[in-house]
Design a protein around this motif. Structure first.
Motif, PDB file in Angstrom:
ATOM      1  N   ARG A 166      -9.590   1.646  -1.790  1.00  0.00           N
ATOM      2  CA  ARG A 166      -9.147   0.823  -2.544  1.00  0.00           C
ATOM      3  C   ARG A 166      -9.280  -0.760  -2.598  1.00  0.00           C
ATOM      4  N   ILE A 167     -10.631  -0.793  -1.743  1.00  0.00           N
ATOM      5  CA  ILE A 167     -10.904  -2.274  -1.887  1.00  0.00           C
ATOM      6  C   ILE A 167     -11.321  -2.309  -2.912  1.00  0.00           C
ATOM      7  N   PHE A 168     -12.533  -1.235  -3.522  1.00  0.00           N
ATOM      8  CA  PHE A 168     -13.909  -1.828  -4.515  1.00  0.00           C
ATOM      9  C   PHE A 168     -12.555  -0.906  -6.196  1.00  0.00           C
ATOM     10  N   ARG A 169     -12.108  -0.188  -5.929  1.00  0.00           N
ATOM     11  CA  ARG A 169     -11.059   0.813  -7.490  1.00  0.00           C
ATOM     12  C   ARG A 169      -9.928   0.193  -7.212  1.00  0.00           C
ATOM     13  N   PRO A 170      -8.789  -0.289  -6.580  1.00  0.00           N
ATOM     14  CA  PRO A 170      -7.737  -0.156  -6.566  1.00  0.00           C
ATOM     15  C   PRO A 170      -6.489   0.639  -7.168  1.00  0.00           C
ATOM     16  N   ASP A 171      -7.592   0.675  -8.816  1.00  0.00           N
ATOM     17  CA  ASP A 171      -6.156   1.726  -9.821  1.00  0.00           C
ATOM     18  C   ASP A 171      -6.518   3.113  -9.530  1.00  0.00           C
ATOM     19  N   ALA A 172      -7.615   2.965  -9.464  1.00  0.00           N
ATOM     20  CA  ALA A 172      -8.546   4.729  -9.036  1.00  0.00           C
ATOM     21  C   ALA A 172      -7.680   5.648  -7.760  1.00  0.00           C
ATOM     22  N   ALA A 173      -8.354   6.588  -8.376  1.00  0.00           N
ATOM     23  CA  ALA A 173      -7.724   7.778  -7.240  1.00  0.00           C
ATOM     24  C   ALA A 173      -7.967   7.400  -5.574  1.00  0.00           C
ATOM     25  N   GLU A 174      -7.398   7.960  -4.631  1.00  0.00           N
ATOM     26  CA  GLU A 174      -7.750   6.962  -3.361  1.00  0.00           C
ATOM     27  C   GLU A 174      -8.966   7.476  -2.950  1.00  0.00           C
ATOM     28  N   LEU A 175      -9.520   9.393  -3.557  1.00  0.00           N
ATOM     29  CA  LEU A 175     -11.124   9.880  -2.412  1.00  0.00           C
ATOM     30  C   LEU A 175     -10.816   9.843  -4.149  1.00  0.00           C
ATOM     31  N   PRO A 176     -12.361  10.188  -4.211  1.00  0.00           N
ATOM     32  CA  PRO A 176     -13.155  11.462  -5.156  1.00  0.00           C
ATOM     33  C   PRO A 176     -12.933  12.614  -5.170  1.00  0.00           C
ATOM     34  N   PRO A 177     -12.689  12.977  -5.938  1.00  0.00           N
ATOM     35  CA  PRO A 177     -11.836  14.257  -5.999  1.00  0.00           C
ATOM     36  C   PRO A 177     -13.038  15.697  -5.360  1.00  0.00           C
ATOM     37  N   ASN A 178     -14.167  15.471  -5.594  1.00  0.00           N
ATOM     38  CA  ASN A 178     -15.071  15.969  -4.665  1.00  0.00           C
ATOM     39  C   ASN A 178     -15.036  16.089  -3.113  1.00  0.00           C
ATOM     40  N   ARG A 219      -6.002  -0.965  11.829  1.00  0.00           N
ATOM     41  CA  ARG A 219      -6.512  -1.949  11.652  1.00  0.00           C
ATOM     42  C   ARG A 219      -7.854  -2.581  12.954  1.00  0.00           C
ATOM     43  N   ASP A 220      -7.657  -1.828  13.571  1.00  0.00           N
ATOM     44  CA  ASP A 220      -8.367  -2.465  14.943  1.00  0.00           C
ATOM     45  C   ASP A 220      -9.041  -1.776  15.085  1.00  0.00           C
ATOM     46  N   GLN A 221      -9.881  -0.608  13.961  1.00  0.00           N
ATOM     47  CA  GLN A 221     -10.678   0.263  14.078  1.00  0.00           C
ATOM     48  C   GLN A 221     -11.481   0.502  13.110  1.00  0.00           C
ATOM     49  N   ARG A 222     -11.240   0.148  12.786  1.00  0.00           N
ATOM     50  CA  ARG A 222     -12.293  -0.168  11.344  1.00  0.00           C
ATOM     51  C   ARG A 222     -13.612  -0.416  11.833  1.00  0.00           C
ATOM     52  N   GLY A 223     -14.617  -0.191  11.280  1.00  0.00           N
ATOM     53  CA  GLY A 223     -16.341   0.743  11.058  1.00  0.00           C
ATOM     54  C   GLY A 223     -16.930  -0.691  10.580  1.00  0.00           C
ATOM     55  N   SER A 224     -16.262  -1.441   9.920  1.00  0.00           N
ATOM     56  CA  SER A 224     -17.552  -2.251   8.981  1.00  0.00           C
ATOM     57  C   SER A 224     -16.275  -3.852   8.727  1.00  0.00           C
ATOM     58  N   LEU A 225     -17.364  -4.210   8.675  1.00  0.00           N
ATOM     59  CA  LEU A 225     -17.081  -5.736   8.188  1.00  0.00           C
ATOM     60  C   LEU A 225     -16.138  -5.842   6.843  1.00  0.00           C
ATOM     61  N   LEU A 226     -16.960  -4.581   5.947  1.00  0.00           N
ATOM     62  CA  LEU A 226     -16.553  -4.721   4.028  1.00  0.00           C
ATOM     63  C   LEU A 226     -14.913  -4.537   4.511  1.00  0.00           C
ATOM     64  N   GLU A 227     -14.512  -3.042   5.885  1.00  0.00           N
ATOM     65  CA  GLU A 227     -12.886  -3.113   5.559  1.00  0.00           C
ATOM     66  C   GLU A 227     -12.034  -3.962   6.711  1.00  0.00           C
ATOM     67  N   LEU A 228     -13.188  -4.792   8.105  1.00  0.00           N
ATOM     68  CA  LEU A 228     -12.605  -5.675   8.522  1.00  0.00           C
ATOM     69  C   LEU A 228     -11.542  -6.529   8.097  1.00  0.00           C
ATOM     70  N   SER A 229     -13.094  -7.045   7.003  1.00  0.00           N
ATOM     71  CA  SER A 229     -12.178  -8.393   6.035  1.00  0.00           C
ATOM     72  C   SER A 229     -11.710  -7.904   5.263  1.00  0.00           C
ATOM     73  N   TRP A 230     -11.229  -7.164   4.650  1.00  0.00           N
ATOM     74  CA  TRP A 230     -10.898  -6.176   2.822  1.00  0.00           C
ATOM     75  C   TRP A 230     -12.097  -6.774   2.030  1.00  0.00           C
ATOM     76  N   GLY A 231     -13.161  -6.370   2.204  1.00  0.00           N
ATOM     77  CA  GLY A 231     -13.746  -6.771   0.858  1.00  0.00           C
ATOM     78  C   GLY A 231     -14.088  -8.297   0.899  1.00  0.00           C
ATOM     79  N   GLY A 232     -13.916  -9.403   1.917  1.00  0.00           N
ATOM     80  CA  GLY A 232     -14.068 -10.331   2.230  1.00  0.00           C
ATOM     81  C   GLY A 232     -12.815 -11.470   1.819  1.00  0.00           C
ATOM     82  N   ASN A 238     -10.224   3.944   2.842  1.00  0.00           N
ATOM     83  CA  ASN A 238     -10.320   1.651   2.563  1.00  0.00           C
ATOM     84  C   ASN A 238     -11.302   1.373   1.485  1.00  0.00           C
ATOM     85  N   ALA A 239     -12.453   2.277   0.914  1.00  0.00           N
ATOM     86  CA  ALA A 239     -13.668   1.725   0.246  1.00  0.00           C
ATOM     87  C   ALA A 239     -12.569   1.431  -1.184  1.00  0.00           C
TER      88      ALA A 239
END
Length: 401
Positions: free
Chosen positions: A130-142, A341-354, A127-128
């Motif tokens: 997709r919110i911050f880096r929509p065009d980047a890889a889904e997960l960091p390589p590590n 959607r109702d299992q997200r643990g931060s407002l960042l995710e619940l509001s999808w970055g505002g 989720n983080a």
């Protein structure tokens, strides 16, 4: 059976018995206690009353001496408390040492030595990204090779109920030409689970996943408050600093590992297979059901069993370079987020970055926290015979900086 009159559905029965530190009536003296039903057993007084061999470990006003004593003593204390509360011959001696929980003030149960916060929910990481880096890889390589973490600030870990002062710092919105200084405008929460280290380790040695229960005393709840705007500007290129270090709240009751036997489950499948030092032969995923309330309204119910990296893996990675453990170390899971959607643990995710404000009953909306907002995180876990055990709560109210 117990000589106490406990409700059948209590979350704090004899199968739980979490530890904390409390005082009564404004008195400065802090005492070790065990939560049972709606009462607190004054463990310091009870151990002295019964001339228990471990009584000297309970007089420091914090749990650190007990934490350092190791699993053998932990089991002895737990067995003694269960015996005291089930054998009628102890009833008259111990009743004077039972205090209604509503009459106590709880304190930080242990002196925090170090604080490390992990990033171990795949759903949160996705989720983080997709919110911050929509065009980047889904997960960091590590991300699927090691449990990512940052080293936090032990001195600002506070007990539930402590007000959270809105932090100030530098922030730079994406469309701004230059940074500005002021109070955070994107103050957030992170619902997490924390693990409290008891037995230390020697510098230069590793702690294996198999040795997890020999070092970790118990489990608490954590709210890793986060100033997202400060964090976003400072985390270029290093990790969290002032966006996190202003405050971390923990629940006052530490649930011992022995109380969580019925909550242990397999963690999610891991692909690729981790390095050997991260492999585990025991079930140490935990089936904990978290609940987040904002101003009294449930906004999310994150499931902890979905965490990709387990606590033994986190501990093994924390020490694989030879870093030592100290009594009172706290390491947290990172934000607990499930697939829904109702299992997200931060407002960042619940509001999808505002971008998608969260609507509360009564028509109020939130993207991030306003001054005066109160956040309460609770959790339960399966216990024996279909019962559930509780962790209490971690509560915090935002006040202006």
């Amino acid at each position: 059976m117990t000589w106490l009159d406990l409700p059948d559905d209590t979350l704090f029965g004899l199968e739980n018995l979490p530890y904390g530190v409390f005082s009564v009536g404004g008195a400065p003296e802090r005492r070790a206690g065990v939560r049972v039903g709606d009462l607190v057993l004054d463990l310091t007084a009870a151990a002295a009353e019964t001339a228990a061999a471990f009584a000297p470990l309970l007089t420091a006003g914090v749990l650190n001496p007990l934490l350092a004593a190791g699993p053998g003593v932990w089991r002895e204390v737990r067995d003694s408390v269960r015996e005291w509360l089930t054998e009628p011959r102890y009833a008259d001696r111990l009743r004077p040492h039972l205090v209604p929980v509503a009459e106590v003030t709880t304190h930080l149960a242990f002196d925090v030595a170090d604080y490390v916060d992990f990033y171990s929910s795949e759903h949160h990481a996705l989720n983080a990204g997709r919110i911050f880096r929509p065009d980047a890889a889904e997960l960091p390589p590590n991300w699927k090779h090691l449990p990512i973490a940052y080293h936090g600030r032990a001195g600002t870990v506070v007990v539930s109920g402590t007000p959270v002062v809105r932090p100030h710092g530098q922030r730079k919105p994406r469309n701004a030409d230059a940074p500005a200084f002021g109070p955070s405008r994107r103050l957030d929460i992170e619902a997490e689970v924390g693990f409290v280290v008891g037995v230390p380790s020697t510098a230069g040695t590793r702690v294996s996943t198999a040795d997890f229960a020999g070092h970790v005393f118990g489990v608490c709840l954590v709210n890793d408050w986060s100033a997202r705007d400060i964090q976003a500007w400072e985390s270029q290129p290093l990790g969290p600093f002032l966006g996190k270090s202003f405050g971390t709240s923990v629940s006052p009751w530490i649930v011992p590992l022995d109380a969580l036997e019925h909550a242990r489950v397999d963690g999610p499948p891991q692909d690729p297979e981790p390095f050997e030092y991260l492999r585990t032969s025991e079930k140490w995923g935990l089936d904990l059901a978290l609940e987040i309330r904002l101003n009294g309204h449930v906004v999310s119910r994150p499931p902890f069993a979905t965490q990709y990296w387990t606590a033994p893996q986190q501990l093994a990675h924390l020490t694989v370079n030879g870093a030592s453990l100290r009594t009172g170390d706290l390491f947290a899971s990172g934000t607990v987020t499930g697939p829904e959607r109702d299992q997200r643990g931060s407002l960042l995710e619940l509001s999808w970055g505002g971008r998608e404000p969260l609507e509360l009953p009564g028509g109020e909306k939130r993207t991030f926290l306003d001054d005066g907002d109160e956040v309460v995180i609770t959790a339960t876990a399966p216990g024996p015979a279909g019962r559930r055990i509780g962790f209490g709560e971690v509560r915090g109210t935002v006040v202006p900086g």
